[in-house]
Design a protein around this motif. Structure first.
Motif, PDB file in Angstrom:
ATOM      1  N   SER A   1       5.053 -22.838 -17.680  1.00  0.00           N
ATOM      2  CA  SER A   1       4.478 -21.499 -17.487  1.00  0.00           C
ATOM      3  C   SER A   1       5.315 -20.478 -18.232  1.00  0.00           C
ATOM      4  CB  SER A   1       4.416 -21.148 -16.004  1.00  0.00           C
ATOM      5  OG  SER A   1       5.713 -21.046 -15.464  1.00  0.00           O
ATOM      6  N   GLN A   2       4.730 -19.331 -18.465  1.00  0.00           N
ATOM      7  CA  GLN A   2       5.449 -18.265 -19.139  1.00  0.00           C
ATOM      8  C   GLN A   2       5.074 -16.943 -18.516  1.00  0.00           C
ATOM      9  OE1 GLN A   2       4.279 -17.660 -23.238  1.00  0.00           O
ATOM     10  NE2 GLN A   2       2.305 -18.640 -22.944  1.00  0.00           N
ATOM     11  N   GLU A   3       5.997 -15.983 -18.641  1.00  0.00           N
ATOM     12  CA  GLU A   3       5.795 -14.683 -18.030  1.00  0.00           C
ATOM     13  C   GLU A   3       6.434 -13.626 -18.905  1.00  0.00           C
ATOM     14  OE1 GLU A   3       5.929 -14.290 -13.564  1.00  0.00           O
ATOM     15  OE2 GLU A   3       7.684 -13.115 -14.075  1.00  0.00           O
TER      16      GLU A   3
ATOM     17  N   ARG B   1       3.216  -6.849 -15.585  1.00  0.00           N
ATOM     18  CA  ARG B   1       3.672  -8.247 -15.687  1.00  0.00           C
ATOM     19  C   ARG B   1       2.470  -9.136 -15.948  1.00  0.00           C
ATOM     20  NH1 ARG B   1       3.807 -12.521 -12.374  1.00  0.00           N
ATOM     21  NH2 ARG B   1       2.814 -11.321 -10.700  1.00  0.00           N
TER      22      ARG B   1
ATOM     23  N   GLN C   1       1.363 -13.404 -16.584  1.00  0.00           N
ATOM     24  CA  GLN C   1       1.812 -14.796 -16.465  1.00  0.00           C
ATOM     25  C   GLN C   1       0.706 -15.705 -16.988  1.00  0.00           C
ATOM     26  OE1 GLN C   1       2.781 -15.799 -12.433  1.00  0.00           O
ATOM     27  NE2 GLN C   1       3.821 -17.674 -12.982  1.00  0.00           N
TER      28      GLN C   1
END
Lengths: 136, 135
Positions: B120-122, B58, B60
């Protein structure tokens, strides 16, 4: 020009505007929220500005009524958006004056053995401005 | 006494498909091992045996203003098969650091969020097969 002392300062509130009587202390504070935008490998934190905030904190002696308490929500659900102006020297526009609008967000009435004092805090709602209209 | 050296996340970049992840703030690899309960009559303690393992990656990061080049645009390709990507984590920079994790994964989840604060992005990948570095 001589350095100024605070005892000549004043706070005006409301439509008139009306000078807050028996004031003996007033502070205007402003800040800008900063968001941390640091990323990997940054050696020093980096920031991006977010919202602005400001508040006025003041204290006054009480002669008859605790006027600021009534601006907070109570049984009558008072509280309204008030225009304000802080003068470095009362009604002197050749020195700094700060104007805007705000809500009385907090107020207290203190009954010590000495003078009865009312503290209050105004949360500034709008974009405020500091001017010297007699000079600018 | 000599100072202790421990990796600080600020010095740990990551790359997807060989490309540094832009505006990266955080990355994480997590692994999971499935086990089968083989406890029999008479056992006073449970007994398990390993079946198979899986892992996820993951990442972010912040969002670049006025740009559609965000993670879900890059890795969730409209109407196309979601390909496999090489995922790498580094102690140091992608350009010159030490590779501490490498594996192949398929994008399974992505978010692009714009709250009353920083956008934000993930992006999250499900590992396929054993990692080649770091596990």
């Amino acid at each position: 020009m001589a350095r100024k002392v605070g005892k000549q300062g004043a706070l005006y509130l409301g439509v008139g505007p009306t000078k807050v009587a028996d004031l003996f202390d007033v502070t205007f504070e402003a800040n800008t929220e900063m968001e941390d935008v640091s990323i990997k490998m940054d050696a020093f934190r980096k920031y991006s500005p977010s919202h602005g905030h400001a508040r006025i904190r003041a204290r006054r002696y009480v002669n008859t009524t605790a006027v600021m308490l009534r601006e907070c929500y109570d049984a009558a659900k008072n509280g309204e958006l008030l225009a304000f102006r802080v003068d470095v020297i009362d009604a002197t526009n050749t020195l700094s004056q700060i104007s805007g609008e705000g809500w009385i967000a907090a107020s207290s009435l203190a009954l010590p053995r000495g003078a009865v004092v009312e503290d209050f805090e105004m949360t500034v709602e709008s974009e405020w401005a500091v001017t010297q209209p007699g000079v600018d | 006494m000599a100072a202790r050296s421990a990796l600080h996340g600020r010095y740990a970049e990551a790359a997807i498909g060989g490309v540094l992840i832009v505006y990266l703030t955080e990355w994480e690899v997590s692994a999971n091992n499935d086990v089968e309960d083989i406890t029999a009559h008479g056992d006073s303690f449970k007994r398990f045996t390993s079946l198979d393992a899986d892992w996820t990656f993951r990442a972010q990061g912040h969002v670049v203003p006025a740009s559609a080049a965000h993670y879900i645009n890059t890795y969730f390709v409209n109407n196309n098969f979601q390909g496999e990507f090489t995922l790498r984590g580094y102690s140091g920079t992608v350009a010159g650091g030490t590779l501490i994790f490498e594996g192949t994964g398929i994008p399974t989840r992505g978010t692009l969020a714009a709250p009353m604060g920083l956008a934000s992005q993930e992006i999250e990948f499900r590992g396929t097969g054993a990692p080649t570095v770091g596990m």
